[in-house]
Design a protein around this motif. Structure first.
Motif, short mmCIF file in Angstrom:
data_model
loop_
_atom_site.label_atom_id
_atom_site.label_comp_id
_atom_site.label_asym_id
_atom_site.label_seq_id
_atom_site.Cartn_x
_atom_site.Cartn_y
_atom_site.Cartn_z
N THR A 265 -7.92 -2.27 25.98
CA THR A 265 -8.09 -3.83 25.77
C THR A 265 -10.11 -4.42 26.15
O THR A 265 -10.39 -4.94 25.47
CB THR A 265 -8.19 -4.96 27.10
N TYR A 268 -10.56 -3.57 22.20
CA TYR A 268 -10.48 -4.35 20.90
C TYR A 268 -9.24 -5.84 21.28
O TYR A 268 -10.20 -6.44 21.11
CB TYR A 268 -9.31 -3.18 20.09
N ASP A 269 -8.60 -5.30 22.58
CA ASP A 269 -7.77 -6.90 22.30
C ASP A 269 -6.76 -6.54 23.19
O ASP A 269 -5.78 -5.18 23.46
CB ASP A 269 -7.45 -7.65 20.86
N ALA A 270 -6.36 -7.50 24.32
CA ALA A 270 -5.61 -6.89 25.33
C ALA A 270 -4.09 -7.44 24.93
O ALA A 270 -3.12 -6.72 25.35
CB ALA A 270 -5.56 -8.22 26.49
N THR A 271 -3.43 -7.95 24.06
CA THR A 271 -1.47 -8.17 22.96
C THR A 271 -2.21 -6.89 22.64
O THR A 271 -0.74 -5.73 22.74
CB THR A 271 -1.95 -9.56 22.65
N TYR A 272 -2.68 -5.83 22.11
CA TYR A 272 -2.64 -4.84 21.28
C TYR A 272 -2.38 -4.36 22.59
O TYR A 272 -1.54 -2.68 21.80
CB TYR A 272 -3.41 -4.35 20.17
N TRP B 142 2.51 -11.12 21.25
CA TRP B 142 2.06 -11.02 19.66
C TRP B 142 2.13 -12.01 18.63
O TRP B 142 1.09 -12.52 17.94
CB TRP B 142 2.52 -10.31 19.08
N VAL B 145 -1.03 -15.11 19.50
CA VAL B 145 -1.88 -14.56 18.98
C VAL B 145 -2.03 -14.53 17.67
O VAL B 145 -3.84 -14.91 17.44
CB VAL B 145 -2.38 -13.62 19.91
N SER B 146 -1.14 -13.84 17.10
CA SER B 146 -1.27 -14.14 15.66
C SER B 146 -1.42 -15.09 14.33
O SER B 146 -0.13 -15.71 13.81
CB SER B 146 -0.10 -13.13 15.25
#
Lengths: 302, 357
Positions: A265, A268-272, B142, B145-146
């Protein structure tokens, strides 16, 4: 030039330290949630899908009592107590009836319960985030970053409670009986361990830990009815990656899941971060289906 | 199965026709409803029918193979977005064959990716349940956010209706009312396919796996591959549901992946009775019509009601509400109550007294 390089080094070290601290803080809370799940899962082979909602109830108990002017530290205990008692009721009314069936009914029933609790709280208090003010403001500054006092205390407290649970399991008479029930319930029952009471107590203990964790985390996260879902999934990933082999596995699994998520997080990013942690856990399942630290289940004996 | 005599063979065909009576009744009922109902009623029942494909996918896994996929909505969302994006970016204005085909393909691919580690590594069954739940949740995040691909949290709107035109044959759907016969046809066909599947050798293997996986494995059957195939079929069904739901609703939104759809599906299966196939479809229609009356009051309240009903059904009626009326299920319950699934249970229920001190 050399001056600039030194400044860069200082900034990076500071940032790294800050991220490390955030990760440690996240791991400590996750371990606290996961350890309750571990005890229940290890003891009864039952997955409590409503574990995240117990966490949520703990946070809401804190918020509700704090709004009525009751002391923050008392509320921590109150949350553990209230949610622990709630766990006793859930165990009595739902889990005890179902787990003798030996199938997935417990999982389904607690899945229903989790939605019931989540939407019930949403009806009672609304879906908007509730803010719990921390008892401290500010905190020490190190290398240009502020470390909030409350976050430090919450982390230390979480680790202290985990240590207490480990001591409870490894050093006390209760712990001995509990571990005996986990390793071989039939043999434990034959050796005069009241396994039904053990199940109820472990369920209450696991619930109380979730409630305590929720109350402890309340000032650090946004308190919404759906907050439990994230935590229950994280905690389950901990169970899956670590395996229910010993009480230590919870801490090890939490370090992997929570550490990766916090680190990714930050970079980069929380979702990923969530996607990658799920992929990693799922790939590890192929390598170690019973978890990384599962061993043969013998470790509960020590 | 060694030699099947001609008589047994005919008996099986006769049995299959007899079992298919539900499909005939369902079709007749839907035809009558199609004549009588107003457009809004048709829309509600059409969406119930489309979503009942998802219930069929859960029933196949849970009712027949004993596999618990707690995130069936993942396939609903995947199918919906695949249809929507394909029809926007690849085959805009053309027939929707590719959109449906890709949706089903992706449904199968996702199902296999998710199920492969669970079944091949022979993990605990709960792991599959948890991972499927997590997959649905993460796909929802996902998607939200995409923005470039999925429109983010706003979702996609203006999704075109299906178009099955062939060269020289115009089968383009122009009004939403035309959806009702399509949905009816697809659901009856899917029901018959599932019925055939569950009554076949494969279906008996599934039931055997549900009842005693170890024994089936010992007898030399490939349990993991069998379960993987069921998961893949269920994934295809779920994605098909999504690919039909997106044009029916006209929108695709991250909430399609949400837990509300998953819970709703489980309630339909639990209320209709798992392992009955027709039960979940009827429950879907009945509860969707009921929801339409109640939802205006409170969406949260409705979801709470569903969850409460679900819990009660799981606790008190393991065979579903439909099971109350099923003589075979009643007999099964009595039979099961004598020898429980784990012989250990009575021991645990009555422990010895604790020692003093």
């Amino acid at each position: 030039m050399g001056h600039l390089a030194m400044m860069f080094a200082a900034v990076n070290t500071g940032l790294l330290l800050k991220q490390l601290f955030n990760a440690t803080s996240a791991v400590s809370l996750l371990a606290l949630v996961a350890i309750g799940l571990f005890i229940i899962f290890g003891m009864m082979k039952v997955i409590n899908m409503a574990h995240g909602e117990l966490f949520m109830l703990g946070a809401y108990t804190m918020w509700w009592l704090l709004a009525r002017g009751i002391n923050f530290w008392l509320n921590l205990l109150a949350a553990a107590l209230v949610v622990g008692l709630f766990g006793v009721i859930v165990e009595r009314l739902i889990v005890q009836r179902l787990y003798v069936r030996g199938d997935l009914s417990t999982l389904l029933a607690t899945f229903g319960l989790s939605i019931l609790l989540q939407r019930g709280v949403a009806i009672a208090f609304g879906d908007r985030p509730q803010f719990v003010t921390s008892p401290f403001t500010g905190g020490p500054t190190l290398l240009g970053n502020t470390y909030p006092t409350y976050q430090i205390i919450a982390t230390v407290l979480a680790f202290a409670v985990i240590a207490a649970v480990v001591v409870l399991f490894l050093k006390t008479d209760f712990g001995l009986r509990a571990r005996a029930t986990i390793v071989n319930p039939a043999m434990a029952a034959a050796l005069a361990v009241n396994t039904v009471r053990m199940n109820a107590l472990s369920f209450a203990l696991g619930s109380a830990l979730a409630g305590f964790a929720g109350a402890l985390a309340a000032p650090l996260v946004s308190v919404v009815p759906a907050m439990g879902l994230d935590w229950v999934i994280r905690a389950f990933l901990v169970v899956i990656v670590a395996g229910a082999g010993s009480i230590w596995a919870a801490a090890g699994g939490a370090a992997i899941v929570g550490g990766w998520e916090a680190g990714f997080t930050a970079i980069y990013d929380a979702t990923y971060a969530q996607i990658t942690v799920l992929a990693i856990v799922w790939a590890l399942v192929l390598l170690r289906p019973r978890g990384l630290f599962s061993g043969t289940g013998r470790r509960w004996r020590r | 199965m060694a030699a099947v005599t001609a008589r047994q063979g005919w008996a099986r065909v006769g049995g299959l026709v007899w079992n298919a009576r539900g499909a005939a009744l369902l079709l007749i009922g839907l035809l009558i409803y199609g004549r009588l109902a107003d457009p809004f009623g048709l829309f509600i029942v059409a969406s119930a029918l489309v979503l009942s494909l998802l219930a069929l996918s859960v029933d196949l896994q849970w009712g027949y193979a004993g596999i618990l996929n707690l995130g069936p909505a993942a396939y609903l969302g995947l199918g919906a977005y695949t249809y929507a994006i394909t029809q926007r970016k690849i085959t805009a204005g053309s027939p929707t064959y590719l959109a449906f085909a890709l949706a089903i393909l992706f449904g199968i691919v996702l199902a296999v990716i998710v199920a492969f580690p669970a079944f091949k590594a022979r993990t605990l069954p709960v792991y599959y349940a948890l991972i499927t739940l997590a997959v649905a949740l993460i796909l929802q995040r996902w998607t939200a956010v995409s923005y470039d691909l999925t429109g983010g949290s706003n979702g996609l709107v203006g999704i075109p209706l299906p178009d099955f035109s062939l060269p020289g044959l115009d089968l383009k759907m122009t009004t939403a009312e035309q959806f009702f016969p399509l949905a009816s046809g697809v659901v009856v066909a899917a029901y018959l396919a599932c019925l055939w599947l569950t009554r076949s050798r494969f279906g008996r293997l599934l039931a055997a796996i549900r009842d005693d996986e170890e024994k089936v494995a010992t007898l030399g059957y490939d349990v993991a591959t069998t379960k993987l195939i069921v998961a893949a079929i269920a994934g295809a069904l779920g994605a098909l549901a999504g690919a039909l739901y997106a044009p029916l609703a006209g929108t695709a939104h991250p909430s399609l992946f949400g837990i509300a759809f998953s819970v709703q599906t489980y309630v339909w299966v639990a209320v209709g009775g798992q392992g009955t196939l027709i039960g979940p479809i009827l429950a879907a229609i009945a509860l969707k019509l009921l929801e339409n009356r109640l939802r205006g009051v409170s969406a949260d309240g409705y979801l709470m009601l569903l969850a409460a009903v679900f819990m009660l059904v799981v606790i008190f009626l393991p065979k579903g509400i439909a099971g109350l009326f099923d003589a075979q299920a009643v007999r099964d319950r009595f039979r099961r109550s004598r020898g429980g699934p784990i012989a250990l249970a009575p021991v645990l229920e009555r422990p010895l007294d604790e020692p003093h001190g």
